[in-house]
Design an enzyme around this catalytic site. Structure first.
Site, PDB file in Angstrom:
ATOM      1  CG  ASP A  11      38.776  25.276 -57.552  1.00 21.18           C
ATOM      2  OD1 ASP A  11      38.827  24.326 -58.334  1.00 21.18           O
ATOM      3  OD2 ASP A  11      37.717  25.695 -57.046  1.00 21.18           O
ATOM      4  CD  GLU A  12      44.132  28.271 -54.275  1.00 23.93           C
ATOM      5  OE1 GLU A  12      45.132  28.772 -54.799  1.00 23.93           O
ATOM      6  OE2 GLU A  12      43.084  28.914 -54.049  1.00 23.93           O
TER       7      GLU A  12
END
Length: 283
Positions: free
Chosen positions: A227-228
């Site tokens: 999720d980065e």
């Protein structure tokens, strides 16, 4: 026969780039229909996206020749594709149907410039929805003990279908770092929050419990860092104390589906360019 093209250029910022590119297009008799550019003050990179029409439907080789000197002089990375090209897309799902339903509908109605070459899921729940729209459904069940084998099956499917883009439409499985690295820039995920808030299970329940006033969604490229990845699109919906959890979920799902569809469309139209860990989006 005339044809419309999308040209994308990335290079270190310098004087004369636009003049060189448009001069090359003029030498081919091309007519520019859309042009957007951005000079990044942070990375000192220049980004250009141009749509143009040529009378010759095979402009790729002449353009490469016309741009060769400028490409070398400005150290350009250049890509060219016909506007009508449709990105071969595989959609991965689990049980939630809202994002898949929006993608299937928009693709079938001509709003998304993609060819959906299949839908795959770790549950069989959405087979009927995929098949209703005329797409093959591939059930790839995953357990803790079979995750490696399941990912190998997914990799073979991607290769056999000549997949150019994978869309995680609320696919509730984590891709391995190795697969993320191999598919860098080709996997788009939708996250049910403004990253990095409210990660994990039941995000809307968490948001309701905290009394938030806006809820949102983030579409981003998948990287080995969970999720980065570089963010493509985000949006929000306002909520208040009168709304219950079911309202939160419904409004959140509406935002998720819309944000993901926009991100997929912009990727397929060549509107997303990478600037390090950030994106330049010519929407």
């Amino acid at each position: 026969m005339s044809r419309e093209w999308i040209l994308r250029v990335t290079c270190p910022d310098a004087t004369g780039i636009v003049h060189a590119v448009t001069g090359a297009l003029a030498s081919l008799g091309a007519n520019i229909t859309e042009s957007q550019q951005f000079s990044s003050p942070d990375s000192l990179q220049f980004f250009l996206r141009v749509q143009f029409v040529t009378d010759d439907d095979s402009a790729a080789e002449p353009l490469e020749t016309a741009l060769a000197e400028a490409a070398h002089r400005f150290d350009m990375t250049v890509s060219l594709q016909p506007v009508e090209k449709r990105t071969r897309t595989l959609i991965l799902v689990s049980k939630a149907a809202h994002c898949l339903n929006t993608l299937l509908f928009q693709q079938s109605s001509g709003q998304l410039p993609i060819d959906i070459v299949g839908v795959a899921g770790n549950h069989d729940s959405l087979r009927s929805l995929a098949e209703f729209h005329g797409h093959d459904f591939h059930h790839i069940p995953i357990t803790r003990d079979t995750k490696e084998a399941a990912e190998a099956t997914l990799s073979r499917l991607v290769e056999s279908l000549d997949v150019e883009l994978i869309v995680l439409a609320r696919y509730m499985q984590i891709l391995s770092p190795d697969l993320c690295a191999r598919l860098e820039g080709r996997v788009i995920n939708i996250h049910h929050s403004f990253l990095p808030s409210f990660k994990g299970a039941k995000p809307y329940h968490q948001a309701h419990a905290r009394g938030v006033k806006i809820i949102g969604a983030t579409a981003h490229y998948v990287t080995p860092d969970l999720d980065e990845g570089p963010i493509i699109e985000q949006d929000v919906a306002r909520v208040d104390h009168n709304r219950n959890i079911a309202d939160f979920v419904q409004r959140g799902q509406d935002v998720e589906a819309a944000v993901l569809a926009r991100a997929v469309a912009w990727h397929a139209e060549g509107r997303v360019l990478m600037d390090g860990h950030r994106t330049v989006v010519f929407n």
